[in-house]
Motif scaffolding. Structure first.
Motif, PDB file in Angstrom:
ATOM      1  N   MET A   1       0.833  -1.205   0.000  1.00 16.01           N
ATOM      2  CA  MET A   1       0.000   0.000   0.000  1.00 16.01           C
ATOM      3  C   MET A   1       0.875   1.266   0.000  1.00 16.01           C
ATOM      4  N   PHE A   2       1.939   1.163   0.798  1.00 12.00           N
ATOM      5  CA  PHE A   2       2.847   2.311   0.850  1.00 12.00           C
ATOM      6  C   PHE A   2       3.512   2.516  -0.509  1.00 12.00           C
ATOM      7  N   VAL A   3       3.887   1.361  -1.137  1.00  8.49           N
ATOM      8  CA  VAL A   3       4.514   1.433  -2.464  1.00  8.49           C
ATOM      9  C   VAL A   3       3.540   2.063  -3.447  1.00  8.49           C
ATOM     10  N   ASN A   4       2.294   1.674  -3.308  1.00  7.09           N
ATOM     11  CA  ASN A   4       1.236   2.225  -4.154  1.00  7.09           C
ATOM     12  C   ASN A   4       1.167   3.745  -4.008  1.00  7.09           C
ATOM     13  N   ALA A   5       1.181   4.178  -2.762  1.00  6.22           N
ATOM     14  CA  ALA A   5       1.085   5.614  -2.507  1.00  6.22           C
ATOM     15  C   ALA A   5       2.310   6.337  -3.057  1.00  6.22           C
ATOM     16  N   VAL A   6       3.462   5.741  -2.823  1.00  6.61           N
ATOM     17  CA  VAL A   6       4.696   6.378  -3.320  1.00  6.61           C
ATOM     18  C   VAL A   6       4.667   6.433  -4.851  1.00  6.61           C
ATOM     19  N   ALA A   7       4.194   5.366  -5.463  1.00  7.40           N
ATOM     20  CA  ALA A   7       4.118   5.328  -6.915  1.00  7.40           C
ATOM     21  C   ALA A   7       3.193   6.411  -7.444  1.00  7.40           C
ATOM     22  N   ARG A   8       2.097   6.612  -6.741  1.00  9.10           N
ATOM     23  CA  ARG A   8       1.167   7.669  -7.157  1.00  9.10           C
ATOM     24  C   ARG A   8       1.840   9.041  -7.052  1.00  9.10           C
ATOM     25  N   VAL A   9       2.599   9.207  -5.999  1.00 10.00           N
ATOM     26  CA  VAL A   9       3.281  10.491  -5.829  1.00 10.00           C
ATOM     27  C   VAL A   9       4.311  10.687  -6.944  1.00 10.00           C
ATOM     28  N   VAL A  10       5.042   9.616  -7.217  1.00  5.60           N
ATOM     29  CA  VAL A  10       6.046   9.719  -8.283  1.00  5.60           C
ATOM     30  C   VAL A  10       5.363  10.011  -9.615  1.00  5.60           C
ATOM     31  N   ALA A  11       4.246   9.346  -9.842  1.00  5.34           N
ATOM     32  CA  ALA A  11       3.506   9.587 -11.089  1.00  5.34           C
ATOM     33  C   ALA A  11       3.032  11.021 -11.155  1.00  5.34           C
ATOM     34  N   ALA A  12       2.587  11.547 -10.018  1.00  2.52           N
ATOM     35  CA  ALA A  12       2.115  12.933  -9.993  1.00  2.52           C
ATOM     36  C   ALA A  12       3.259  13.893 -10.291  1.00  2.52           C
ATOM     37  N   LEU A  13       4.407  13.597  -9.704  1.00  7.54           N
ATOM     38  CA  LEU A  13       5.568  14.470  -9.947  1.00  7.54           C
ATOM     39  C   LEU A  13       5.938  14.497 -11.418  1.00  7.54           C
ATOM     40  N   ASN A  14       5.742  13.370 -12.058  1.00  8.39           N
ATOM     41  CA  ASN A  14       6.177  13.269 -13.442  1.00  8.39           C
ATOM     42  C   ASN A  14       5.077  13.548 -14.456  1.00  8.39           C
ATOM     43  N   SER A  15       3.862  13.762 -13.968  1.00  5.52           N
ATOM     44  CA  SER A  15       2.770  13.958 -14.915  1.00  5.52           C
ATOM     45  C   SER A  15       2.669  15.438 -15.288  1.00  5.52           C
ATOM     46  N   ASN A  16       1.784  15.703 -16.227  1.00  2.00           N
ATOM     47  CA  ASN A  16       1.619  17.073 -16.703  1.00  2.00           C
ATOM     48  C   ASN A  16       0.605  17.802 -15.829  1.00  2.00           C
ATOM     49  N   ARG A  17       0.935  17.897 -14.580  1.00  2.00           N
ATOM     50  CA  ARG A  17       0.058  18.580 -13.633  1.00  2.00           C
ATOM     51  C   ARG A  17       0.777  19.809 -13.121  1.00  2.00           C
ATOM     52  N   ARG A  18      -0.012  20.781 -12.720  1.00  5.96           N
ATOM     53  CA  ARG A  18       0.626  21.998 -12.241  1.00  5.96           C
ATOM     54  C   ARG A  18       1.422  21.698 -10.965  1.00  5.96           C
ATOM     55  N   PRO A  19       2.562  22.276 -10.858  1.00  4.92           N
ATOM     56  CA  PRO A  19       3.333  22.076  -9.620  1.00  4.92           C
ATOM     57  C   PRO A  19       2.568  22.594  -8.395  1.00  4.92           C
ATOM     58  N   GLY A  20       1.727  23.620  -8.662  1.00  5.53           N
ATOM     59  CA  GLY A  20       0.949  24.179  -7.557  1.00  5.53           C
ATOM     60  C   GLY A  20       0.013  23.158  -6.926  1.00  5.53           C
ATOM     61  N   GLU A  21      -0.501  22.211  -7.713  1.00  7.68           N
ATOM     62  CA  GLU A  21      -1.395  21.169  -7.167  1.00  7.68           C
ATOM     63  C   GLU A  21      -0.681  20.348  -6.113  1.00  7.68           C
ATOM     64  N   ILE A  22       0.534  19.957  -6.470  1.00  9.54           N
ATOM     65  CA  ILE A  22       1.311  19.138  -5.540  1.00  9.54           C
ATOM     66  C   ILE A  22       1.712  19.973  -4.326  1.00  9.54           C
ATOM     67  N   ALA A  23       2.114  21.211  -4.595  1.00 11.31           N
ATOM     68  CA  ALA A  23       2.524  22.079  -3.495  1.00 11.31           C
ATOM     69  C   ALA A  23       1.367  22.350  -2.562  1.00 11.31           C
ATOM     70  N   ALA A  24       0.183  22.571  -3.116  1.00 20.44           N
ATOM     71  CA  ALA A  24      -1.002  22.802  -2.277  1.00 20.44           C
ATOM     72  C   ALA A  24      -1.326  21.567  -1.467  1.00 20.44           C
ATOM     73  N   GLY A  25      -1.155  20.394  -2.066  1.00 19.08           N
ATOM     74  CA  GLY A  25      -1.404  19.151  -1.330  1.00 19.08           C
ATOM     75  C   GLY A  25      -0.508  19.041  -0.123  1.00 19.08           C
ATOM     76  N   VAL A  26       0.780  19.359  -0.310  1.00 15.60           N
ATOM     77  CA  VAL A  26       1.710  19.272   0.835  1.00 15.60           C
ATOM     78  C   VAL A  26       1.359  20.323   1.870  1.00 15.60           C
TER      79      VAL A  26
END
Lengths: 179, 711
Positions: A1-26
């Motif tokens: 499950m943790f690997v799953n979560a980490v993978a999602r985070v890695v995918a988010a970092l590498n996807s075409n999403r605004r950096p602000g989305e990730i920053a707001a999440g943190v």
């Protein structure tokens, strides 16, 4: 499950999403971690995560990581909350709030809640900009370098990560088509 | 030939896009530099038209990539998630619709369950409607059953409007600002049982026994004489008496003795028969005919043996006879002593007859008490039931459980803190004082935390109905009682002060059994009371009852009723005062006590003596029957004694006869011995004489011979 979560985070970092989305999440996760759970403020903030465009995976993983260590900040938050709640100029405001029917449910008269909210709000923008800058740097320079590192290559070749990446890609496409 | 179709680029990526749109709405929303560079490479800027333009035809790879970018651009647009917000809005709308449609049923169910848990009996609303704007709810009727009497309602409200404090409701506190009822009725009949099923009883404690125990007044109830049935009275106290126990013990002993002696009779008969046989055997001997010593010796041995056997039999029979004689004597003595026990028991039973000491007691109070007690007790029980409900509301307060939840210091700001449940006011009013037709009730400050409420709980009840007036005001002060009742702390401090008065009421009573039996009693009465009720123990305070315009019809042959009527008629107004003291004692007094006491004392004394005599006669009859049975058992024992006595005489006679025979044998032996001695003596004399003769002759011969020789 943790690997799953980490993978999602890695995918988010590498996807075409605004950096602000990730920053707001943190940032939101930091805020939620600092505020004790079980009051209306925490519940509203947590619910709001689902209705604004923040990266949920990043937010939930960050929250899960920060929640156990948040009590380390309690003495500081308690002191801040106590000073604010007992500040003479604000007494009228707090008394008025306290007599608003729904306000006591927020638990704002708890020093840790107020301290946590203030601390979280104060940290929100710095964390936001820092994380956003980090994501940009990562995407512009670090990603290519990291991708060449053996452990990363090994990780990205994991069947689970590849499946997950494919699934995320498909889900994004499906979501885009539905919209 | 299949027609190949060029893939189409997403609508977002038109061949020509204005510069502003391209920069802001497309390029600004692409977060990855590679994608951004791809777009910048694909589109070229046309300075003349201020647009970005791309080739008309794109290869499939470019189209695929544009689609991906278009999806990302759409995703990166805006801060909110409209789809999720729309879903949230739909859910909220559905909840609102659900509440609007089902709020009545939900509130009715919640209110019913809440009241049922307070009153521990069924609660039924009729046509409850939520008024969201008021805010509050209304209903056409409310029935609250009486837990102690399931087929009665404790009270019943008619159409009523309940106004709630929405702000406090949001805080999770039920604050009822006002209940306006148009009708209230007490103690009404129910068609179905109002008892809750056991699984819904949240408070399984039995309803507390009312503390209104008035032993002193009960003892004054003079009709108790008439209720005493002598036969039943004796039967009820028979086991406590000494005589029955003694007689029962005696009966067992006599029965055992009789059994024993009955078993001895065959042995006695055998012994007597054996003695008789021995006697006859001995009697067959004829001593005079015995000629030889040996024969006599044989006969003597036979007689001696018979004597010995008979003597043993005599001892045996004598022992039994003596025992029987002693038993008969002992039991006779004991039966004779029963008389003293009977006398003592009679005295004891006479003493059990209640003595009505009218000194310092109010006989008038005793007369009215049976009529007064039950209605007052009913009202008191109703008060206790409601009090229990209020208390149950309070005892359900539970301190917050300490949890391991993360929390800091709680800063308390000044605010009006309401209890979890508060009924600020219940009011009901119909009619007006001027028209002497008023029915008014006002209840204030019923709460689950009385210490948070400024005022104690109050009840004010007024009713004018023509000449009749009822007013009652109660103050229930439970403030400062933070400990639940179960803990036993502080509950003793709870106090209910109740002042009530009733005027202009008429009464009409039929005859009632007892020493005073009025065929009919009519009149007017008024009552005033000022009482304090403690949570435990009896109430204290005073009650005054006034009787006027009495009309009493009495049976012609009832002396005491006639007496009472004369005394009642001697004054225009009869007042009876009760004072309930803290230690549970009750003092009662009346303006008629003294004359009534004087008149009544003589009569009651006569009745008591008569009752004592009847009881004594009943007891005497019962004991006499028991005594008669013991006498019969003793007679049986005595018969055995007489039988043993007969056998004793018989064996003694045999022994005497054998003894006589033995004497005769001895005498015969003596005779024979004497005869033998005489004969021996004679034979010896003869021998001596013959020897002397022979010696003389020998001597003479010797002499002769000597002489011869000599010669």
């Amino acid at each position: 499950m943790f690997v799953n979560a980490v993978a999602r985070v890695v995918a988010a970092l590498n996807s075409n999403r605004r950096p602000g989305e990730i920053a707001a999440g943190v940032s939101c996760a930091v805020l939620l971690a600092l505020v004790p759970a079980g009051n209306l403020i925490w519940i509203v903030l947590f619910a709001a995560l689902f209705f604004v465009k923040v990266n949920l995976s990043v937010a939930l993983l960050t929250l899960a990581v920060l929640t156990p260590i948040a009590p380390l900040a309690d003495p500081l938050l308690d002191a801040v909350g106590y000073r604010v709640l007992t500040a003479a100029p604000l007494q009228g405001l707090f008394i008025a709030w306290y007599n608003v029917p729904i306000a006591p449910l927020t638990g704002f008269n708890d020093t840790l809640v107020t301290g946590g909210v203030l601390g979280g709000v104060a940290l929100w923008l710095p964390v936001y900009f820092a994380v956003r800058a980090f994501v940009q740097v990562y995407r512009n320079t670090l990603r290519a370098r990291l991708a060449e590192l053996p452990p990363v290559r090994w990780f990205t070749r994991l069947p689970l990560v590849q499946r997950l990446t494919g699934w995320l890609r498909w889900a994004n496409g499906f979501y885009a088509r539905v919209r | 030939m299949a027609r190949t179709r060029n893939p189409r680029a997403p609508g977002l990526f038109q061949p020509s896009i204005p510069r502003r749109t391209f920069d802001r709405k497309i390029l600004g929303r692409v977060a990855v530099n590679e994608e951004r560079r791809f777009l910048e490479g694909l589109y070229s800027f046309n300075a003349e038209r201020e647009t970005y333009e791309r080739p008309e035809t794109l290869d499939p790879e470019q189209v695929r990539r544009l689609k991906t970018i278009a999806a990302a651009v759409r995703h990166n647009r805006g801060v909110l998630q409209p789809a999720k917000l729309a879903l949230l809005g739909m859910i909220a709308a559905a909840i609102v619709v659900f509440v609007l449609f089902f709020a009545d049923a939900l509130i009715e169910r919640a209110a019913t369950r809440g009241l049922e848990s307070l009153f521990q009996a069924r609660v039924e609303f009729s046509d409850l409607r939520v008024r969201p704007l008021q805010p509050g709810f209304g209903f056409n009727s409310l029935q609250v059953a009486d837990r102690n009497r399931p087929y009665r309602n404790l009270f019943e409200l008619g159409r009523a409007e309940v106004r709630l404090d929405l702000g406090q409701l949001l805080r999770g506190k039920l604050v009822v600002r006002n209940i306006e009822a148009q009708e209230i009725r007490w103690n009404t009949r129910r068609e179905s049982s109002g008892a809750l099923p056991p699984e819904r009883l949240t408070d399984p404690r039995e309803p507390e026994a009312p503390g209104l125990e008035l032993p002193d007044l009960r003892e004054l109830a003079i009709e108790r004489f008439a209720e005493i049935d002598p036969e039943e009275f004796v039967r009820a106290h028979f086991e406590q008496l000494t005589t029955p126990a003694h007689l029962s013990e005696l009966a067992e002993e006599l029965e055992a003795a009789g059994e024993r002696y009955r078993s001895e009779i065959p042995r006695l008969e055998r012994t007597a028969r054996s003695a008789a046989d021995h006697g006859q055997e001995a009697a067959a001997l004829r001593p005079a005919e015995l000629r030889s010593v040996d024969a006599i010796r044989d006969a003597y041995r036979t007689v001696e043996r018979a004597y010995s056997e008979i003597d043993t039999a005599v001892a045996e029979v004598r022992t039994l006879h003596r025992e029987a004689e002693q038993d008969v004597e002992r039991y006779r003595t004991e039966i004779e002593a029963v008389g003293d026990l009977v006398a003592a028991d009679l005295a004891y039973v006479r003493g059990l007859v209640p003595e009505i000491d009218l000194t310092d007691r109010s006989a008038i109070a005793a007369l009215v008490l049976p009529e007064l007690y039950d209605p007052l007790h009913d009202r008191y029980r109703q008060i206790r039931t409601i009090w229990d409900a209020v208390d149950r509301l309070r005892t359900r307060e539970r301190p917050a459980d300490p949890t391991a939840r993360r929390s800091g210091r709680t800063i308390v700001f000044p605010a009006r803190d309401y209890p979890r449940v508060l009924l600020e006011q219940l009011s009901f009013s119909v009619g007006g004082r001027e028209a002497r037709d008023l029915h008014e009730l006002r209840v204030e400050a019923i709460s689950s935390q009385p210490e948070l409420v400024e005022n104690p709980s109050r009840v004010q009840f007024t009713r004018f109905d023509g000449p009749r007036t009822v007013t009652a005001s109660g103050v229930l002060d439970m403030r400062g009682e933070t400990a639940p009742r179960d803990s036993g702390n502080g509950a003793a401090q709870e106090r209910l002060r109740l002042a009530t008065s009733m005027e202009g009421f008429a009464f009409e009573l039929g005859g009632r059994s007892g020493i005073v039996s009025f065929d009919q009693a009519e009149g007017n009465y008024d009552l005033s009371a000022d009482l304090q009720f403690a949570r435990s123990g009896v109430p204290t305070g005073t009650v005054r009852l006034g009787l006027e315009e009495l009309e009493l019809a009495v049976p012609d042959d009832d002396r005491i009723a006639t007496l009472a009527r004369e005394i009642f008629y001697s004054v225009p107004r009869v007042t009876v005062d009760f004072e309930l003291r803290p230690e549970g004692r009750l003092r009662a007094g009346s303006n008629l006590d003294r004359p009534f006491r004087e008149q009544l004392a003589g009569y009651l004394s006569e009745r008591r003596v008569a009752l004592q005599q009847r009881i004594a006669a009943e007891l005497d009859a019962r004991l006499a029957a028991e005594l008669q049975r013991r006498e019969e058992q003793l007679a049986e024992l005595n018969a055995f004694r007489e039988q043993a006595e007969g056998y004793l005489a018989q064996v003694r006679l045999h022994r005497a006869e054998v003894a006589d025979l033995r004497d005769r044998l001895e005498r015969r032996t003596a005779e024979l011995e004497e005869e033998a001695e005489r004969r021996v003596r004679e034979a010896a004399e003869q021998a001596r004489r013959e020897a002397e003769e022979r010696a003389r002759r020998e001597a003479e011969r010797q002499i002769d011979r000597a002489l011869d020789r000599f010669r």
